[in-house]
Design a protein around this motif. Sequence first.
Motif, PDB file in Angstrom:
ATOM      1  N   VAL A 129      -3.479   0.251  -2.631  1.00 25.43           N
ATOM      2  CA  VAL A 129      -3.086  -1.136  -2.364  1.00 25.43           C
ATOM      3  C   VAL A 129      -1.611  -1.156  -2.014  1.00 25.43           C
ATOM      4  O   VAL A 129      -0.783  -0.631  -2.768  1.00 25.43           O
ATOM      5  CB  VAL A 129      -3.334  -2.035  -3.593  1.00 25.43           C
ATOM      6  N   ASN A 130      -1.254  -1.743  -0.866  1.00 23.76           N
ATOM      7  CA  ASN A 130       0.140  -1.801  -0.434  1.00 23.76           C
ATOM      8  C   ASN A 130       0.451  -3.180   0.126  1.00 23.76           C
ATOM      9  O   ASN A 130      -0.448  -4.007   0.331  1.00 23.76           O
ATOM     10  CB  ASN A 130       0.402  -0.703   0.605  1.00 23.76           C
ATOM     11  N   ILE A 131       1.731  -3.440   0.376  1.00 27.40           N
ATOM     12  CA  ILE A 131       2.170  -4.769   0.833  1.00 27.40           C
ATOM     13  C   ILE A 131       2.188  -4.799   2.352  1.00 27.40           C
ATOM     14  O   ILE A 131       2.798  -3.954   3.006  1.00 27.40           O
ATOM     15  CB  ILE A 131       3.556  -5.124   0.258  1.00 27.40           C
ATOM     16  N   SER A 132       1.535  -5.797   2.909  1.00 23.94           N
ATOM     17  CA  SER A 132       1.382  -5.928   4.352  1.00 23.94           C
ATOM     18  C   SER A 132       2.685  -6.366   5.027  1.00 23.94           C
ATOM     19  O   SER A 132       3.632  -6.787   4.360  1.00 23.94           O
ATOM     20  CB  SER A 132       0.271  -6.952   4.645  1.00 23.94           C
ATOM     21  N   GLY A 133       2.695  -6.278   6.356  1.00 25.09           N
ATOM     22  CA  GLY A 133       3.879  -6.609   7.122  1.00 25.09           C
ATOM     23  C   GLY A 133       4.193  -8.097   7.116  1.00 25.09           C
ATOM     24  O   GLY A 133       3.416  -8.903   7.633  1.00 25.09           O
ATOM     25  N   LEU A 175       3.672   1.045  -0.998  1.00 19.63           N
ATOM     26  CA  LEU A 175       4.421   0.987   0.249  1.00 19.63           C
ATOM     27  C   LEU A 175       4.628  -0.466   0.667  1.00 19.63           C
ATOM     28  O   LEU A 175       3.744  -1.297   0.487  1.00 19.63           O
ATOM     29  CB  LEU A 175       3.667   1.734   1.354  1.00 19.63           C
ATOM     30  N   HIS A 176       5.784  -0.744   1.236  1.00 13.03           N
ATOM     31  CA  HIS A 176       6.137  -2.097   1.664  1.00 13.03           C
ATOM     32  C   HIS A 176       6.360  -2.079   3.171  1.00 13.03           C
ATOM     33  O   HIS A 176       7.287  -1.441   3.663  1.00 13.03           O
ATOM     34  CB  HIS A 176       7.414  -2.540   0.940  1.00 13.03           C
ATOM     35  N   ASP A 177       5.486  -2.760   3.907  1.00  8.31           N
ATOM     36  CA  ASP A 177       5.615  -2.858   5.359  1.00  8.31           C
ATOM     37  C   ASP A 177       6.669  -3.907   5.692  1.00  8.31           C
ATOM     38  O   ASP A 177       6.627  -5.033   5.191  1.00  8.31           O
ATOM     39  CB  ASP A 177       4.259  -3.256   5.953  1.00  8.31           C
ATOM     40  N   THR A 178       7.620  -3.543   6.553  1.00  6.27           N
ATOM     41  CA  THR A 178       8.736  -4.455   6.846  1.00  6.27           C
ATOM     42  C   THR A 178       8.329  -5.666   7.665  1.00  6.27           C
ATOM     43  O   THR A 178       9.036  -6.670   7.665  1.00  6.27           O
ATOM     44  CB  THR A 178       9.840  -3.721   7.637  1.00  6.27           C
ATOM     45  N   GLY A 179       7.197  -5.605   8.384  1.00  6.24           N
ATOM     46  CA  GLY A 179       6.943  -6.623   9.387  1.00  6.24           C
ATOM     47  C   GLY A 179       7.803  -6.348  10.602  1.00  6.24           C
ATOM     48  O   GLY A 179       8.700  -5.494  10.586  1.00  6.24           O
ATOM     49  N   GLU A 180       7.553  -7.084  11.687  1.00  9.64           N
ATOM     50  CA  GLU A 180       8.224  -6.765  12.940  1.00  9.64           C
ATOM     51  C   GLU A 180       9.663  -7.260  13.012  1.00  9.64           C
ATOM     52  O   GLU A 180      10.374  -6.990  13.981  1.00  9.64           O
ATOM     53  CB  GLU A 180       7.432  -7.346  14.114  1.00  9.64           C
ATOM     54  N   GLY A 181      10.136  -7.989  11.992  1.00 10.23           N
ATOM     55  CA  GLY A 181      11.459  -8.612  12.051  1.00 10.23           C
ATOM     56  C   GLY A 181      12.627  -7.698  11.769  1.00 10.23           C
ATOM     57  O   GLY A 181      13.764  -8.161  11.676  1.00 10.23           O
ATOM     58  N   ILE A 214       7.114   1.139   5.268  1.00  4.92           N
ATOM     59  CA  ILE A 214       6.536   1.406   6.576  1.00  4.92           C
ATOM     60  C   ILE A 214       7.287   0.501   7.545  1.00  4.92           C
ATOM     61  O   ILE A 214       7.311  -0.725   7.370  1.00  4.92           O
ATOM     62  CB  ILE A 214       5.030   1.095   6.610  1.00  4.92           C
ATOM     63  N   PHE A 215       7.936   1.090   8.528  1.00  2.00           N
ATOM     64  CA  PHE A 215       8.706   0.291   9.485  1.00  2.00           C
ATOM     65  C   PHE A 215       7.799  -0.115  10.635  1.00  2.00           C
ATOM     66  O   PHE A 215       7.212   0.732  11.309  1.00  2.00           O
ATOM     67  CB  PHE A 215       9.910   1.070  10.009  1.00  2.00           C
ATOM     68  N   GLN A 216       7.691  -1.421  10.817  1.00  2.00           N
ATOM     69  CA  GLN A 216       6.813  -1.933  11.867  1.00  2.00           C
ATOM     70  C   GLN A 216       7.597  -2.177  13.161  1.00  2.00           C
ATOM     71  O   GLN A 216       8.648  -2.814  13.143  1.00  2.00           O
ATOM     72  CB  GLN A 216       6.150  -3.236  11.421  1.00  2.00           C
ATOM     73  N   ILE A 217       7.071  -1.647  14.254  1.00  2.00           N
ATOM     74  CA  ILE A 217       7.676  -1.810  15.577  1.00  2.00           C
ATOM     75  C   ILE A 217       6.839  -2.817  16.351  1.00  2.00           C
ATOM     76  O   ILE A 217       5.705  -2.529  16.737  1.00  2.00           O
ATOM     77  CB  ILE A 217       7.723  -0.461  16.331  1.00  2.00           C
TER      78      ILE A 217
END
Length: 509
Positions: free
Chosen positions: A144-148, A172-178, A191-194
């Motif tokens: 279970v991880n945190i979504s973007g 894990l913590h997804d940054t989102g696209e911001g 997790i760095f979201q592009i």
Amino acid sequence: MRAPWIAATLAAAGLAGLAAQDLVQRKRAIRRNFPVLGRARYAIERIGPELRQYIVASNNEERPFSRDQRSWIYASAKQENNYFGFGTDNDVEYTGGYPIIKQRTFARVAPPTRMDSHDAWLPSVKVLGGARGRRHAFRPDSVVNISGMSYGSLSANAVRAMNTGARLAGVLHDTGEGGLSAHHRHGGELIFQIGTGYFGCRDAAGKFDLARLKDLVASAPVRALEIKLSQGAKPGLGGMLPGVKVTPEIARIRGIEEGVDCASPSRHTAFGDVDSMLDFVELLAAETGLPVGIKTAVGHLTFFDELIEAQARGDRGIDFLTIDGGEGGTGAAPLIFADSVAFPFRVGFAKVWSRFAEAGLADDLIFIGSGKLGVPDNAIVAFALGADLINVGREAMLAVGCIQAQKCHTDHCPTGVATQNRWLAHGLDPHDKSIRVANYLGTLRRDLARVAEAVGVPHPALVSPDDVEIMDGASGSATVREVYGYRPGWNVPTPAAIAACEELLGPHR
């Protein structure tokens, strides 16, 4: 005349005392932002079941999350009693699509009872990036991880609370696209979201900048890269951050103009088809050593057919695939997109996973599900369909204090979660809320471990499509395998897989 005056003075003093207490306390954002008045919310909440039963609605009529679901998340986050008494009030027999998890009386696998452990270790069964031999491949510590969710859409305090909670819970913590802000740097692995706007890794013209991405990755605990093609809230549309939310800090992080609406394009400029996308994936993996995946909602399936055909050659490929349900998510969206664009999670995920299984590629990447999977029954169905990990977004917002006011797009979120209004955001204490996020994540993992125990498997990702049935709205039902057209043997754990999972969990069981 003195008595009324004295009474009024005492009443005013009492209210002033309550207001001061509300302003000083940090546990409840509503009371801190709306002294005295905010207390009414908790009084009404206590008698909510009675009001809804006789006047308003049942515990399961509210959407997108029912009252029962929200109550479970709130109680879990506070480590309060999250049990429910007097049996279910769901209309089990006559609700189409209702999942039934089938417990086993006897099973070869008998996991130990984990009734009270809020720190159950439930790692990914698969190694992220392992199939393609990425330099920094790793096994995620949590299923279970945190979504973007971007800083900008969410407040600084909300992002900080989630990142600190991610560290405490080992997720894990997804940054989102911001982009990656200072508020993402409180110890939680990322997790760095592009996204299509390339925020945080773009040049002055808004194009992708590899050098900036490498500098950013080197400066933070980024474990993987996620290329966002679309999201469930507004698939195929791109994003919009209203200018009122574009503060000087956000403008600096994203590389955009302060106070001006920030529109993310609907599609990428760094690539334009599956072939060039996979070239981009391999470039990022080679330059950073990190596992690289994509996130998308499910519409036309030709994209996935082309992706599978290309990936089957073996020279290029994604390390993970995040499937987002079209039933919406944390992003604000036009009604038509939130309601009717892209398949809902179960249908969309099954269509995609079955294609990879048909091609013999399902074991070559990690499948991540997102879209209302932060309640245990939905999560178990996702695992039965083939998910290896799940991401939670709105449920993490609820754990951090969201009350489902549905004002995310207005900058007037009353609990300070989805706003850049400094007064509203100050009511959210990141230290207190980070503990609640960690509690919620730990409780969800614990309950998933309990369900796995009931089914007779050592790990929730080993729940098979034959272990869950879907009610058809009357008195019949069919297995997940039958409902979604899975072939016999698909996503059914082999004895070797069960043994490997038992060995993996052995020291922590």
